[in-house]
Design a protein around this motif. Structure first.
Motif, PDB file in Angstrom:
ATOM      1  N   THR A 171       0.804  -1.228   0.000  1.00 53.37           N
ATOM      2  CA  THR A 171       0.000   0.000   0.000  1.00 53.37           C
ATOM      3  C   THR A 171       0.834   1.273   0.000  1.00 53.37           C
ATOM      4  N   SER A 172       2.154   1.155  -0.065  1.00 54.98           N
ATOM      5  CA  SER A 172       2.987   2.349   0.135  1.00 54.98           C
ATOM      6  C   SER A 172       2.881   3.355  -1.002  1.00 54.98           C
ATOM      7  N   ALA A 173       2.419   2.923  -2.186  1.00 56.48           N
ATOM      8  CA  ALA A 173       2.293   3.846  -3.317  1.00 56.48           C
ATOM      9  C   ALA A 173       0.889   4.429  -3.440  1.00 56.48           C
ATOM     10  N   LEU A 174       0.019   4.148  -2.461  1.00 59.60           N
ATOM     11  CA  LEU A 174      -1.389   4.529  -2.567  1.00 59.60           C
ATOM     12  C   LEU A 174      -1.739   5.652  -1.599  1.00 59.60           C
ATOM     13  N   ASP A 175      -2.753   6.436  -1.979  1.00 61.42           N
ATOM     14  CA  ASP A 175      -3.239   7.459  -1.052  1.00 61.42           C
ATOM     15  C   ASP A 175      -4.107   6.782   0.013  1.00 61.42           C
ATOM     16  N   PRO A 176      -4.453   7.502   1.096  1.00 58.99           N
ATOM     17  CA  PRO A 176      -5.136   6.858   2.235  1.00 58.99           C
ATOM     18  C   PRO A 176      -6.428   6.137   1.881  1.00 58.99           C
ATOM     19  N   GLU A 177      -7.257   6.702   1.012  1.00 64.14           N
ATOM     20  CA  GLU A 177      -8.522   6.053   0.680  1.00 64.14           C
ATOM     21  C   GLU A 177      -8.294   4.728  -0.039  1.00 64.14           C
ATOM     22  N   LEU A 178      -7.344   4.724  -0.986  1.00 71.48           N
ATOM     23  CA  LEU A 178      -7.049   3.496  -1.714  1.00 71.48           C
ATOM     24  C   LEU A 178      -6.317   2.498  -0.825  1.00 71.48           C
ATOM     25  N   THR A 179      -5.516   3.006   0.102  1.00 76.02           N
ATOM     26  CA  THR A 179      -4.831   2.129   1.052  1.00 76.02           C
ATOM     27  C   THR A 179      -5.832   1.304   1.841  1.00 76.02           C
ATOM     28  N   LYS A 180      -6.890   1.946   2.305  1.00 73.09           N
ATOM     29  CA  LYS A 180      -7.883   1.234   3.113  1.00 73.09           C
ATOM     30  C   LYS A 180      -8.530   0.102   2.332  1.00 73.09           C
ATOM     31  N   GLU A 181      -8.862   0.328   1.062  1.00 71.88           N
ATOM     32  CA  GLU A 181      -9.542  -0.724   0.305  1.00 71.88           C
ATOM     33  C   GLU A 181      -8.629  -1.925   0.089  1.00 71.88           C
ATOM     34  N   VAL A 182      -7.324  -1.669  -0.083  1.00 76.41           N
ATOM     35  CA  VAL A 182      -6.383  -2.779  -0.250  1.00 76.41           C
ATOM     36  C   VAL A 182      -6.168  -3.504   1.078  1.00 76.41           C
ATOM     37  N   LEU A 183      -6.036  -2.750   2.173  1.00 79.77           N
ATOM     38  CA  LEU A 183      -5.865  -3.379   3.485  1.00 79.77           C
ATOM     39  C   LEU A 183      -7.077  -4.227   3.854  1.00 79.77           C
ATOM     40  N   ASP A 184      -8.268  -3.778   3.481  1.00 82.79           N
ATOM     41  CA  ASP A 184      -9.473  -4.567   3.749  1.00 82.79           C
ATOM     42  C   ASP A 184      -9.422  -5.906   3.014  1.00 82.79           C
ATOM     43  N   VAL A 185      -8.943  -5.880   1.770  1.00 81.31           N
ATOM     44  CA  VAL A 185      -8.813  -7.132   1.013  1.00 81.31           C
ATOM     45  C   VAL A 185      -7.757  -8.034   1.653  1.00 81.31           C
ATOM     46  N   MET A 186      -6.626  -7.446   2.055  1.00 85.34           N
ATOM     47  CA  MET A 186      -5.582  -8.234   2.718  1.00 85.34           C
ATOM     48  C   MET A 186      -6.099  -8.852   4.009  1.00 85.34           C
ATOM     49  N   GLN A 187      -6.883  -8.092   4.768  1.00 75.79           N
ATOM     50  CA  GLN A 187      -7.476  -8.619   5.993  1.00 75.79           C
ATOM     51  C   GLN A 187      -8.382  -9.807   5.686  1.00 75.79           C
ATOM     52  N   GLY A 188      -9.149  -9.712   4.602  1.00 75.30           N
ATOM     53  CA  GLY A 188      -9.999 -10.820   4.199  1.00 75.30           C
ATOM     54  C   GLY A 188      -9.202 -12.055   3.826  1.00 75.30           C
ATOM     55  N   VAL A 189      -8.067 -11.852   3.151  1.00 78.52           N
ATOM     56  CA  VAL A 189      -7.193 -12.975   2.795  1.00 78.52           C
ATOM     57  C   VAL A 189      -6.696 -13.673   4.057  1.00 78.52           C
ATOM     58  N   ILE A 190      -6.292 -12.882   5.046  1.00 81.85           N
ATOM     59  CA  ILE A 190      -5.799 -13.441   6.306  1.00 81.85           C
ATOM     60  C   ILE A 190      -6.908 -14.195   7.031  1.00 81.85           C
ATOM     61  N   GLN A 191      -8.076 -13.598   7.113  1.00 83.74           N
ATOM     62  CA  GLN A 191      -9.189 -14.244   7.804  1.00 83.74           C
ATOM     63  C   GLN A 191      -9.645 -15.512   7.092  1.00 83.74           C
ATOM     64  N   GLY A 192      -9.351 -15.590   5.796  1.00 85.96           N
ATOM     65  CA  GLY A 192      -9.665 -16.804   5.049  1.00 85.96           C
ATOM     66  C   GLY A 192      -8.719 -17.951   5.329  1.00 85.96           C
ATOM     67  N   GLY A 193      -7.678 -17.720   6.138  1.00 84.51           N
ATOM     68  CA  GLY A 193      -6.767 -18.783   6.547  1.00 84.51           C
ATOM     69  C   GLY A 193      -5.466 -18.846   5.788  1.00 84.51           C
ATOM     70  N   MET A 194      -5.224 -17.907   4.855  1.00 80.21           N
ATOM     71  CA  MET A 194      -3.984 -17.916   4.091  1.00 80.21           C
ATOM     72  C   MET A 194      -2.791 -17.582   4.995  1.00 80.21           C
ATOM     73  N   THR A 195      -1.689 -18.271   4.778  1.00 76.15           N
ATOM     74  CA  THR A 195      -0.433 -17.931   5.441  1.00 76.15           C
ATOM     75  C   THR A 195       0.169 -16.728   4.731  1.00 76.15           C
ATOM     76  N   VAL A 196       0.460 -15.666   5.464  1.00 79.81           N
ATOM     77  CA  VAL A 196       0.973 -14.449   4.845  1.00 79.81           C
ATOM     78  C   VAL A 196       2.154 -13.904   5.633  1.00 79.81           C
ATOM     79  N   THR A 197       3.094 -13.305   4.893  1.00 86.98           N
ATOM     80  CA  THR A 197       4.182 -12.540   5.483  1.00 86.98           C
ATOM     81  C   THR A 197       4.123 -11.163   4.855  1.00 86.98           C
ATOM     82  N   ILE A 198       4.004 -10.138   5.685  1.00 88.50           N
ATOM     83  CA  ILE A 198       3.702  -8.798   5.206  1.00 88.50           C
ATOM     84  C   ILE A 198       4.765  -7.811   5.677  1.00 88.50           C
ATOM     85  N   VAL A 199       5.337  -7.082   4.746  1.00 87.29           N
ATOM     86  CA  VAL A 199       6.166  -5.921   5.068  1.00 87.29           C
ATOM     87  C   VAL A 199       5.293  -4.685   4.921  1.00 87.29           C
TER      88      VAL A 199
END
Length: 250
Positions: A173-201
């Motif tokens: 999300t580092s290249a995105l403005d705050p509004e777009l950052t939130k929509e991507v973080l929401d998707v990432m949160q969904g991926v995590i809650q779906g049980g995917m193993t993730v490593t995030i910088v």
């Protein structure tokens, strides 16, 4: 976090050292990650976080140490990546979509070429993933017609299309403005809650605190401290960790 990580180790790193010429950028890195676990790596710019992800993905040679993924040794180059057969996905800061391909073509390319997935099956999976990331209406769009947040959500769908065992997110999300950052973080949160193993910088500390089972703090190419995320936020053992968190959360 209310997810439970499984007990099986998926990723194991020991004694990892990475040099660029005479400069050592990773020093004696060691950590493990269980299947189903979400790990966030934080630290100042230049601390070696992205380099570590690239080593895990087999995109960089290492000079010493061992990376084991699901029992297989990870090395750089085509042979290693072929052996993993798309089991490690990576989402980059810069999206890396093919500009001449439509959204659905970007998502289905690797499953068709690497896994020999029939076109119809690949298309159906891609449409399901686009619905999951909120982009059902962008199936036939080209990357140049998307916002940065939309392009990054397509990149996440593309990574998921290979059904990997691990997804690496490198400053997604580092290249995105705050509004777009939130929509991507929401998707990432969904991926995590779906049980995917993730490593995030990431530098998104509120997201890290909410999403990560465990956090790793790096500085100058070394792991300074690692542990349960809430423990590091509320009771870090190392003074440098406490100082970093107090500065970035201020």
């Amino acid at each position: 976090m209310n997810r439970e990580a499984s007990n099986g180790q998926l990723l194991g790193i020991s004694g990892l050292r990475k040099n660029y010429g005479s400069i050592t950028v990773l020093h004696d890195i060691a950590f493990e990650q269980a299947s189903g676990e979400s790990v966030v790596i934080v630290g100042s710019s230049g601390s070696g976080k992205s380099t570590l992800l690239r080593c895990i993905a087999g995109l960089e040679d290492i000079d010493d140490g061992t990376i084991l993924f699901d029992g297989k040794k990870v090395t750089a180059g085509k042979d290693s990546r072929a052996a993993l057969r798309g089991e490690i996905g990576m989402v980059f800061q810069s999206f890396n979509l093919f500009a001449h391909l439509t959204v659905i073509e970007n998502i289905t390319l690797a499953p068709r070429l690497v896994r020999d997935t029939p076109r119809g099956q690949a298309d159906e999976r891609a449409r399901d993933l686009l619905e999951q990331v909120g982009l059902s209406d962008k199936v036939h769009s080209y990357p140049g017609e998307l916002s940065g947040g939309q392009a990054q959500r397509v990149a996440i769908a593309r990574a998921l299309a290979m059904d990997p065992k691990l997804i690496l997110f490198d400053e997604a999300t580092s290249a995105l403005d705050p509004e777009l950052t939130k929509e991507v973080l929401d998707v990432m949160q969904g991926v995590i809650q779906g049980g995917m193993t993730v490593t995030i910088v990431t530098h998104e500390m509120n997201f890290a605190r909410k999403a990560a089972d465990r956090m790793v703090f790096m500085e100058h190419g070394r792991i300074v401290e690692q542990g349960a995320t809430e423990d590091l936020f509320t009771n870090p053992r190392q003074e440098r960790t406490a100082r970093f968190l107090s500065q970035i959360m201020a």
